[in-house]
Design an enzyme around this catalytic site. Sequence first.
Site, short mmCIF file in Angstrom:
data_model
loop_
_atom_site.label_atom_id
_atom_site.label_comp_id
_atom_site.label_asym_id
_atom_site.label_seq_id
_atom_site.Cartn_x
_atom_site.Cartn_y
_atom_site.Cartn_z
N GLU A 33 1.13 -1.34 -0.12
CA GLU A 33 0.18 0.24 0.22
C GLU A 33 0.65 1.77 -0.27
OE1 GLU A 33 -3.13 0.35 -0.43
OE2 GLU A 33 -3.61 -1.52 -1.04
N TYR A 116 -6.59 5.70 5.09
CA TYR A 116 -6.96 4.71 3.47
C TYR A 116 -5.99 3.25 4.09
CZ TYR A 116 -6.27 2.34 -0.82
OH TYR A 116 -5.67 1.25 -1.53
N ASP A 134 -9.53 5.64 -1.71
CA ASP A 134 -8.55 6.35 -2.57
C ASP A 134 -9.65 6.99 -3.55
OD1 ASP A 134 -8.71 3.86 -4.11
OD2 ASP A 134 -6.98 3.81 -4.16
#
Length: 347
Positions: A33, A116, A134
């Site tokens: 991520e 997020y 996102d």
Amino acid sequence: MDFAKELLKWYHAHRRSLPWKRTNDPYKIWLSEIILQQTRVEQGEPYYLRFMERFPTVQDLAAAPLDEVLRLWQGLGYYSRARHLHDTAQQIVAGYGGRFPRSREALLKLKGIGPYTAAAIASFAFNEVAPAIDGNGYRILSRVFGIDEPVDTGAGKKLFAELAEELIPPAHPGDFNQALMDFGSLVCTPARPLCTDCPLSAGCHASAHKSVEKFPVKSKRTAIRTRYFYYLFIRHKNSVFIRKRTEKDIWQGLYEFPLIETAERVPPEKLMAGEKWTALFGDVPVKIGRVSEEIKHQLTHQILYATFYTIDIPNISPALQTGYLNISIEMLDDYSLPRLVTFFLEK
Ligand code: SF4
């Protein structure tokens, strides 16, 4: 149209096979991520593999010197991500015995993990019903539901979060989040989305109103700053001079050559007559060799115009002696350098 059902149906038929998928290891999910923030999958994938090879666990990452992490990150840009990665790994090891907290709420307490990423880890690793929205998520939801609330305001973010909480299926939160990411990258793309082949088109507001380009709405455009960098590649025998960037600015923690920054383009005569030049060289006679073409380097909110001066000096000035590292040219590879500088060296 059942948004989640259609999206998941598409996802099961078209999902991308990537090395960090089909895992519930929070370390792998987190690493991927962070790498993928502001980086395309194709560019990020080799970095992910390199990081996993060198730092297979969060303990390995936490124990590594920051310089090594930055060096491995070299070329990906947005170096603050690498610093946060290292810092968060150390927090997890020191404060949590090397185990990731198991909920979105607890993950959010870690400095360096935002809403997020916390939701992505919680849903992929621990199956928590936590929507991870996102840029892809904002784009898809705003287009499908015709939401013209700006996505970059507190009110907008809240509205999208509430909508996503309603849409996320409790039985498959991780798949739903992954599906939004893949769908946003492959179908509902920022420019030229594939509306004619889209399984959501029947219920899509933007497609029906031929207004796809209007979504997502943003409240403000960030001003682009222009900067002029004059890098001095100063050679003394077989050595050069570098310094670490410590200021709160781009490339913090990376190394660079002596730099004269100006607010406007400056010709060589003016640069050499300037205060910064004089302060750097003092009485030392300089021999100017090659002056590079101006290189344009685009960052998210900045455009840099860089010119590299190759200079030879017979002895070292006091300013160079005190403010810079003097290393042999071969040793440059051992330091993490901004992409702009490695580009010059490669040339
Ligand atoms: S129809 Fe077009 S705009 Fe709507 S979700 Fe599909 S790709 Fe996106």
